[in-house]
Design a protein around this motif. Structure first.
Motif, short mmCIF file in Angstrom:
data_model
loop_
_atom_site.label_atom_id
_atom_site.label_comp_id
_atom_site.label_asym_id
_atom_site.label_seq_id
_atom_site.Cartn_x
_atom_site.Cartn_y
_atom_site.Cartn_z
N ASN A 54 0.80 -1.22 0.00
CA ASN A 54 0.00 0.00 0.00
C ASN A 54 0.84 1.28 0.00
O ASN A 54 0.31 2.37 0.19
CB ASN A 54 -0.94 0.01 1.21
CG ASN A 54 -2.08 -0.96 1.04
OD1 ASN A 54 -2.66 -1.06 -0.04
ND2 ASN A 54 -2.41 -1.69 2.09
N THR A 55 2.14 1.12 -0.20
CA THR A 55 3.00 2.30 -0.23
C THR A 55 2.65 3.15 -1.44
O THR A 55 2.58 2.66 -2.56
CB THR A 55 4.48 1.89 -0.31
OG1 THR A 55 4.78 1.09 0.83
CG2 THR A 55 5.38 3.10 -0.32
N GLU A 56 2.39 4.42 -1.19
CA GLU A 56 2.11 5.35 -2.28
C GLU A 56 3.44 5.83 -2.84
O GLU A 56 4.13 6.65 -2.22
CB GLU A 56 1.27 6.54 -1.79
CG GLU A 56 -0.09 6.15 -1.25
CD GLU A 56 -1.05 5.64 -2.33
OE1 GLU A 56 -0.72 5.75 -3.52
OE2 GLU A 56 -2.11 5.12 -1.97
N GLU A 57 3.83 5.31 -3.97
CA GLU A 57 5.11 5.67 -4.56
C GLU A 57 5.01 7.05 -5.20
O GLU A 57 4.82 7.19 -6.40
CB GLU A 57 5.55 4.62 -5.60
CG GLU A 57 5.77 3.24 -5.02
CD GLU A 57 6.94 3.19 -4.05
OE1 GLU A 57 7.75 4.14 -4.04
OE2 GLU A 57 7.04 2.22 -3.30
N ALA A 58 5.12 8.09 -4.36
CA ALA A 58 5.04 9.46 -4.84
C ALA A 58 6.42 9.88 -5.35
O ALA A 58 7.21 10.48 -4.63
CB ALA A 58 4.56 10.39 -3.72
N GLU A 59 6.71 9.52 -6.60
CA GLU A 59 8.02 9.80 -7.16
C GLU A 59 8.25 11.30 -7.27
O GLU A 59 7.33 12.08 -7.49
CB GLU A 59 8.15 9.16 -8.53
CG GLU A 59 8.12 7.63 -8.52
CD GLU A 59 8.37 7.08 -9.90
OE1 GLU A 59 9.43 7.37 -10.48
OE2 GLU A 59 7.50 6.35 -10.41
N ALA A 60 9.50 11.69 -7.12
CA ALA A 60 9.85 13.11 -7.18
C ALA A 60 9.57 13.67 -8.57
O ALA A 60 9.87 13.05 -9.59
CB ALA A 60 11.31 13.30 -6.83
N GLN A 86 3.40 15.92 -3.05
CA GLN A 86 4.40 15.83 -4.12
C GLN A 86 4.71 17.21 -4.70
O GLN A 86 5.87 17.58 -4.90
CB GLN A 86 3.88 14.96 -5.25
CG GLN A 86 4.14 13.48 -5.14
CD GLN A 86 3.53 12.75 -6.33
OE1 GLN A 86 2.32 12.59 -6.41
NE2 GLN A 86 4.35 12.30 -7.23
N ILE A 87 3.66 17.96 -5.01
CA ILE A 87 3.81 19.26 -5.65
C ILE A 87 4.48 20.25 -4.69
O ILE A 87 5.31 21.06 -5.10
CB ILE A 87 2.45 19.78 -6.14
CG1 ILE A 87 1.92 18.85 -7.25
CG2 ILE A 87 2.56 21.20 -6.67
CD1 ILE A 87 0.45 19.05 -7.57
N GLU A 88 4.13 20.17 -3.41
CA GLU A 88 4.81 20.99 -2.40
C GLU A 88 6.32 20.75 -2.45
O GLU A 88 7.11 21.70 -2.48
CB GLU A 88 4.31 20.62 -1.00
CG GLU A 88 3.06 21.32 -0.55
CD GLU A 88 2.66 20.87 0.84
OE1 GLU A 88 3.52 20.34 1.58
OE2 GLU A 88 1.49 21.05 1.20
N ALA A 89 6.70 19.48 -2.42
CA ALA A 89 8.13 19.14 -2.42
C ALA A 89 8.82 19.67 -3.67
O ALA A 89 9.95 20.17 -3.62
CB ALA A 89 8.30 17.62 -2.31
N LEU A 90 8.15 19.56 -4.81
CA LEU A 90 8.70 20.05 -6.08
C LEU A 90 8.98 21.55 -6.01
O LEU A 90 10.07 22.02 -6.37
CB LEU A 90 7.70 19.76 -7.20
CG LEU A 90 7.93 20.48 -8.53
CD1 LEU A 90 8.98 19.74 -9.34
CD2 LEU A 90 6.65 20.60 -9.33
N PHE A 123 3.61 12.28 -20.22
CA PHE A 123 3.04 11.04 -19.69
C PHE A 123 3.81 10.56 -18.45
O PHE A 123 3.23 9.99 -17.53
CB PHE A 123 3.03 9.95 -20.76
CG PHE A 123 1.87 10.04 -21.73
CD1 PHE A 123 1.11 11.20 -21.82
CD2 PHE A 123 1.52 8.97 -22.52
CE1 PHE A 123 0.03 11.29 -22.69
CE2 PHE A 123 0.44 9.04 -23.40
CZ PHE A 123 -0.30 10.21 -23.48
N ALA A 124 5.12 10.79 -18.44
CA ALA A 124 5.91 10.38 -17.28
C ALA A 124 5.49 11.17 -16.04
O ALA A 124 5.38 10.60 -14.94
CB ALA A 124 7.40 10.62 -17.56
#
Length: 488
Positions: A289-295, A456-460, A399-400
């Protein structure tokens, strides 16, 4: 105590490759103030519509309450608000309706036609009526999208005093302020727990980190055991081969002894191989269930001057904004905040070059490249590939980014019209992230966007530090991202 029980619920949309739910089982107390969280596309709105009867799946849903779905339409929205909303809760007394509307800051709007209220005011009025219907269990879907920060705080305080509802919201501060339980639609199961979203998310990060560490350890162990088993098998084969030598140091080989030794070595190899398989099997239970929130990545352009935009003494004839001035400098991320209708979107459109009736001066640096995300998504149509081509984007990169934002591979081939509200917003945000710009202008970019993608967007934005001017009512996001807040 009254229970809402869902047993073996299965549902899929027509022509969809996969079901939204396969055998969902869930039990909730209808007195809980319950939040519902999960990535976009996991089925949060679908679940509310299944409970309300708007959609029909297989399985069993039982409860001793009547479900009430928000948002809903009024029969006569042109009537005064008090009358129009009163029709939605015919069992309520006028004083009760006036009290609820007053608690939500609408005391001065009861005589105004409902149709002329702002979207945020309509949201609060409809929720007041919903909670006056006896025997109903509110299913509240995204109530904060049209509310400013003050409206969100007011609604959270209101809901915090109401027993029993199921709420979908992607605003962390709002959820934390009004819920006492949380339901999370994970990738492989459903999770129910007491407490706030932030408490759950902290535990989830700790759990994910522990599972990643365990996965790395088991992966290393499995590789070591596999190599050990390979060596032991090789040794056993070599020993077995010596049985058939004609002479061994001038003597005939003791085939019984050699066979027994070979068998022991093969047994050891099998034991080591079993340990390798056990380590590999242990990995299967991890990270489900890990949400793989890629950078995410961004390529902002650096403007040649410190000053990018300057507004001087701006006044709009259609709202209360008067003599407003602002200078936007390189590296700033300015959050425009204020009540609904104070002119935030109009200011953004003015900077974009639109002809907005006004007084005052607008200066924009020469050669300034802008990237804009509108708060509206109703103009989106066609395939995601065509959308990328329309804006001259690298389709593979586009798409990526969508994949990193939680899009499944099958969804990349679909049409924009068929996407959920959050996925449409992601399509626009991903396009902006592909664009190289000096200034990023985002108007309520997080409407319908799930909590994990917001983080994710915050980190970006914190990593790449683009120059930005944005309107957003998510208090946690603004606090994390903005270098300056300007209140209209």
């Amino acid at each position: 105590m009254s229970l809402l029980q869902i047993q073996n619920l299965t549902f899929g949309y027509d022509n969809a490759v996969h079901n939204v739910f396969d055998g969902l089982t869930l039990s909730l107390d209808t007195d809980w103030r319950c939040g519902l969280a999960g990535r976009n596309g996991r089925g949060k709105t679908t679940l509310l519509k299944l409970l309300s009867g708007e959609l029909c799946g297989s399985g069993d849903i039982s409860a001793s309450v009547r479900f009430e779905y928000f948002p809903y339409a009024l029969k006569n929205p042109e009537l005064p608000t008090l009358v129009a909303v009163g029709e939605a809760c015919p069992g309520a007394q006028v004083w009760q309706l006036e009290r609820e509307l007053s608690l939500l800051g609408l005391a001065g709007s009861v005589e105004k036609p409902f149709s002329l209220l702002s979207e945020g005011q309509k949201t609060r009025a409809l929720l007041a009526a919903m909670f006056l219907r006896e025997g109903g269990f509110p299913l509240i879907d995204e109530p904060t999208n049209h509310l400013d920060a003050a409206g969100r705080a007011q609604l959270a305080a209101y809901l915090q005093k109401k027993p029993g509802f199921l709420l979908v919201s992607h605003d962390r501060a709002f959820l934390d302020a009004c819920i006492d339980h949380l339901v999370v639609l994970n990738k492989t199961d459903v999770e129910v727990r007491a407490g706030s979203f932030s408490a759950w998310y902290k535990e989830r990060l700790e759990r994910d980190a522990a599972e990643r560490a365990a996965d790395a350890r088991l992966k290393k162990e499995a590789a070591a055991f596999t190599e050990a088993a390979r060596r032991a098998t090789g040794w056993a084969d070599k020993v077995e081969a010596t049985k058939y030598n004609t002479k061994n140091s001038g003597l005939k080989p003791d085939r019984g002894y050699i066979g027994a030794k070979s068998a022991r070595m093969m047994k050891r190899a099998k034991s080591v191989e079993a340990r390798s398989e056990k380590a590999a099997a242990g990995r299967l239970a991890l990270l489900k269930n890990t949400e793989e929130a890629e950078a995410l990545k961004l390529s902002p352009l650096v403007y040649h001057s410190d000053r990018l935009v300057e507004l001087k003494d701006i006044s709009f004839p259609f709202c209360a904004l008067s003599n407003f001035s602002l200078t936007l400098r390189r590296g700033e991320r300015i959050a425009l905040q204020g009540a609904n209708g104070t002119g935030k979107t109009s200011l953004l459109r003015l900077i974009l070059g639109e002809n907005i009736p006004r007084e005052g001066d607008v200066w924009r640096g020469g050669g300034l490249v802008l990237s804009y995300v509108s708060q509206k998504t109703d103009h989106l149509s066609g395939s995601l590939g065509d959308y990328a081509l329309r804006f001259g984007l690298d389709k593979s990169l586009y798409f990526a980014i969508l994949t990193k934002l939680g899009f499944a591979r099958r969804q990349l081939e679909g049409n924009l019209e068929d996407l959920s509200g959050g996925q449409k917003k992601k399509a626009m945000l991903a396009r902006s992230l592909c664009e190289k710009a000096h200034l990023y202008i985002w108007d309520e970019p997080l409407n319908f966007i799930d909590l994990f993608s917001r983080i994710q967007i915050e980190a970006l934005l914190k990593e790449y530090e683009p120059t930005m001017l944005f309107v957003e009512h998510d208090a946690a996001f603004v606090q994390a991202v903005a270098t300056r807040t300007v209140i209209l």
